[in-house]
Scaffold this motif. Structure first.
Motif, mmCIF file in Angstrom:
data_model
loop_
_atom_site.group_PDB
_atom_site.id
_atom_site.type_symbol
_atom_site.label_atom_id
_atom_site.label_comp_id
_atom_site.label_asym_id
_atom_site.label_seq_id
_atom_site.Cartn_x
_atom_site.Cartn_y
_atom_site.Cartn_z
ATOM 1 N N MET A 1 18.180 4.980 24.833
ATOM 2 C CA MET A 1 19.106 5.954 24.235
ATOM 3 C C MET A 1 18.885 7.319 24.884
ATOM 4 N N ASP A 2 19.935 7.881 25.487
ATOM 5 C CA ASP A 2 19.816 9.172 26.160
ATOM 6 C C ASP A 2 19.598 10.297 25.149
ATOM 7 N N ALA A 3 18.722 11.227 25.523
ATOM 8 C CA ALA A 3 18.423 12.360 24.643
ATOM 9 C C ALA A 3 19.539 13.398 24.718
ATOM 10 N N LEU A 4 19.666 14.163 23.652
ATOM 11 C CA LEU A 4 20.704 15.186 23.553
ATOM 12 C C LEU A 4 20.117 16.388 22.829
ATOM 13 N N ALA A 5 20.374 17.578 23.343
ATOM 14 C CA ALA A 5 19.962 18.809 22.655
ATOM 15 C C ALA A 5 21.091 19.241 21.720
ATOM 16 N N LEU A 6 20.725 19.805 20.585
ATOM 17 C CA LEU A 6 21.709 20.239 19.584
ATOM 18 C C LEU A 6 21.574 21.740 19.336
ATOM 19 N N TYR A 7 22.696 22.455 19.520
ATOM 20 C CA TYR A 7 22.737 23.888 19.214
ATOM 21 C C TYR A 7 23.667 24.111 18.026
ATOM 22 N N ILE A 8 23.255 24.960 17.102
ATOM 23 C CA ILE A 8 24.080 25.286 15.931
ATOM 24 C C ILE A 8 24.181 26.802 15.810
ATOM 25 N N HIS A 9 25.423 27.289 15.702
ATOM 26 C CA HIS A 9 25.661 28.728 15.726
ATOM 27 C C HIS A 9 25.936 29.284 14.332
ATOM 28 N N ILE A 10 25.156 30.290 13.972
ATOM 29 C CA ILE A 10 25.367 31.040 12.723
ATOM 30 C C ILE A 10 25.790 32.455 13.131
ATOM 31 N N PRO A 11 27.079 32.780 13.044
ATOM 32 C CA PRO A 11 27.597 34.001 13.679
ATOM 33 C C PRO A 11 27.562 35.261 12.817
ATOM 34 N N PHE A 12 26.620 35.326 11.864
ATOM 35 C CA PHE A 12 26.618 36.460 10.937
ATOM 36 C C PHE A 12 25.431 37.394 11.173
ATOM 37 N N CYS A 13 25.700 38.691 11.044
ATOM 38 C CA CYS A 13 24.665 39.717 11.156
ATOM 39 C C CYS A 13 24.899 40.772 10.083
ATOM 40 N N THR A 253 17.706 22.374 33.320
ATOM 41 C CA THR A 253 17.617 21.138 34.109
ATOM 42 C C THR A 253 18.923 20.340 34.053
ATOM 43 N N TYR A 254 19.983 20.997 33.586
ATOM 44 C CA TYR A 254 21.335 20.434 33.543
ATOM 45 C C TYR A 254 21.419 19.162 32.693
ATOM 46 N N GLY A 255 20.720 19.229 31.544
ATOM 47 C CA GLY A 255 20.805 18.128 30.592
ATOM 48 C C GLY A 255 22.050 18.250 29.734
ATOM 49 N N GLU A 256 22.185 17.335 28.796
ATOM 50 C CA GLU A 256 23.388 17.314 27.949
ATOM 51 C C GLU A 256 23.078 17.900 26.575
ATOM 52 N N TYR A 257 24.086 18.562 26.016
ATOM 53 C CA TYR A 257 23.885 19.234 24.735
ATOM 54 C C TYR A 257 25.183 19.246 23.942
ATOM 55 N N LEU A 258 25.015 19.271 22.626
ATOM 56 C CA LEU A 258 26.137 19.369 21.696
ATOM 57 C C LEU A 258 26.011 20.687 20.956
ATOM 58 N N GLY A 259 27.081 21.485 20.971
ATOM 59 C CA GLY A 259 27.085 22.772 20.282
ATOM 60 C C GLY A 259 28.038 22.742 19.095
ATOM 61 N N LEU A 260 27.543 23.122 17.925
ATOM 62 C CA LEU A 260 28.353 23.133 16.711
ATOM 63 C C LEU A 260 28.425 24.548 16.145
ATOM 64 N N GLY A 261 29.573 24.865 15.554
ATOM 65 C CA GLY A 261 29.783 26.206 15.019
ATOM 66 C C GLY A 261 30.806 26.966 15.845
ATOM 67 N N ALA A 262 31.181 28.148 15.376
ATOM 68 C CA ALA A 262 32.230 28.950 16.013
ATOM 69 C C ALA A 262 31.853 29.326 17.442
ATOM 70 N N GLY A 263 32.713 28.992 18.391
ATOM 71 C CA GLY A 263 32.524 29.366 19.784
ATOM 72 C C GLY A 263 31.466 28.566 20.531
ATOM 73 N N ALA A 264 30.853 27.567 19.880
ATOM 74 C CA ALA A 264 29.768 26.818 20.516
ATOM 75 C C ALA A 264 30.294 25.935 21.645
ATOM 76 N N HIS A 265 29.511 25.833 22.720
ATOM 77 C CA HIS A 265 29.861 25.023 23.891
ATOM 78 C C HIS A 265 29.031 23.752 23.925
ATOM 79 N N SER A 266 29.615 22.701 24.493
ATOM 80 C CA SER A 266 28.933 21.415 24.646
ATOM 81 C C SER A 266 29.133 20.905 26.060
ATOM 82 N N PHE A 267 28.218 20.033 26.494
ATOM 83 C CA PHE A 267 28.344 19.372 27.795
ATOM 84 C C PHE A 267 27.811 17.959 27.668
ATOM 85 N N MET A 268 28.737 16.990 27.750
ATOM 86 C CA MET A 268 28.369 15.586 27.602
ATOM 87 C C MET A 268 29.230 14.727 28.517
ATOM 88 N N ASP A 269 28.595 13.762 29.180
ATOM 89 C CA ASP A 269 29.313 12.798 30.025
ATOM 90 C C ASP A 269 30.222 13.476 31.051
#
Length: 375
Positions: A1-13, A253-269
């Protein structure tokens, strides 16, 4: 199973910093509806058959959320995804929004790495750049995090700030070394359009250190941190042995990641996709479809090769030639032979047997190197 990094954005300050161009908002009344949509989006991707190797909750200021909100978010994340037993789980925090109770919630929710935004130990500078904490407040929260059990803490510093003298920065650096955090991110100020600093610069009212002074700060930081036992492993990042940021290494290292939340970017496959940027757009899209993807783009092989090299060159050890071949079934010297020869003649890179890496001169002129690889 390929690993995946997960980013989650909380856009409040609570307050927007004068240098910040991140996707962030001070309208805290949107927090409940945003979190509702975020948890729906998390649920939407819960059937993804990938093991999560790292999680990074960034912002904005994730610790602007209260204890109940943090707890429910962490519960949603852990319930939705198959996480690695060696998971690195980072949360960014502004010292002023950290409490003992929140730290306990983070620890109980599986968070094992904290990233604290210090920026400077000079209170006048902190006020000038719009930070809501002071040096004493940072120290109090740093020790509080240690007491809560956090043994992996990153601290952010910025150099090249308005009216900052070399000695100001070095004082901050030495004080930080006394605390012995596991990781230090040391960034040069970048004045971006849409920020308060950009407006001041356009009016001729932003008084920055000279380029020579800014470079002295960077080179001094590198020397002092390395002498203090930190490995300089990426242009702006330093770590004690084994404490490199696993999540950011996925990007470099140009791995794959899933970004969740407003404006988040992802790169998969081989596909890059990103979410709706605005708060209301994001919330409404998730309510309607369960996800908020605004656009998808398949990245061509030449573009992927260029991105692989540019991101890899940010690492001090450089681009791994064997990994490049493994990924693209092509020899990097055949793909970029002329460019590599040109840059090596300029003294900007070293093209070794196993790695292509930036020289000390190349680190100072990194952007000049990067553009040479663009297709």
């Amino acid at each position: 199973m390929d690993a995946l990094a997960l980013y989650i954005h909380i856009p409040f300050c609570i307050k927007r910093c004068a240098y910040c161009d991140f996707n962030s908002y001070t309208e805290l009344e949107y927090v409940p509806s945003y979190l509702d949509s975020l948890k729906r989006e998390i649920s939407f991707y819960s059937n993804i058959e990938r093991r999560i190797s790292s999680i990074y909750i960034g912002g904005g200021t994730p610790t602007v959320l209260n204890e109940k909100e943090l707890s429910s978010l962490l519960e949603a994340i852990r319930g939705a995804f198959n996480v690695s037993t060696e998971l690195e789980f980072t949360v960014e925090a502004n010292p002023e929004t950290v409490t003992r109770e929140k730290l306990e919630v983070l620890r109980e929710g599986g968070v094992n790495r904290l990233s604290l935004g210090l920026q400077s130990f000079n209170d006048e500078l902190l006020k000038a750049i719009g930070r809501i904490h002071n040096a004493e407040g940072f120290l109090k929260k740093f020790f509080m995090a240690r007491e809560a059990g956090f043994n992996n803490i990153n601290v952010d510093l910025i150099f090249g700030l308005p009216r900052q003298r070399v000695e100001d920065f070095l004082n901050s650096l030495r004080k930080l070394l006394d605390l012995s955090p596991e990781h230090v991110s040391c960034y040069s100020l970048s004045v971006e359009e849409g920020t308060k600093f950009y407006e001041l610069k356009e009016k001729g009212l932003l008084f920055l250190p000279s380029e020579d002074e800014e470079r002295i700060m960077y080179h001094s930081a590198t020397r002092i941190l390395e002498d203090g036992g930190y490995s300089h492993y990426e242009i702006s990042n330093f770590a004690k042995p084994g404490r490199e940021c696993k999540h950011n290494l996925v990007y470099w290292t140009y791995g794959e990641y899933l970004g969740l939340g407003a404006g988040a970017h992802s790169f998969m496959d081989g596909v890059r996709f990103y979410n709706a940027y605005g708060l209301k757009d994001y919330i409404e899209k998730v309510k309607a479809k369960g996800e908020a993807v605004e656009s998808r783009e398949r990245i061509s092989e030449p573009e992927q090769q260029a991105e692989f090299v540019i991101l890899g060159l940010r690492l001090i050890k450089g681009v791994d030639k064997a990994k490049f071949y493994e990924r693209f079934k092509k020899d990097i010297d055949l793909v970029y032979g002329e460019v590599l020869e040109k840059l090596e003649k300029k003294g900007l890179i070293v093209n070794g047997k196993e790695y292509v890496k930036l020289t000390k001169k190349g680190l100072d002129l990194a952007n000049e190197v990067f553009v040479e690889f663009l297709p």
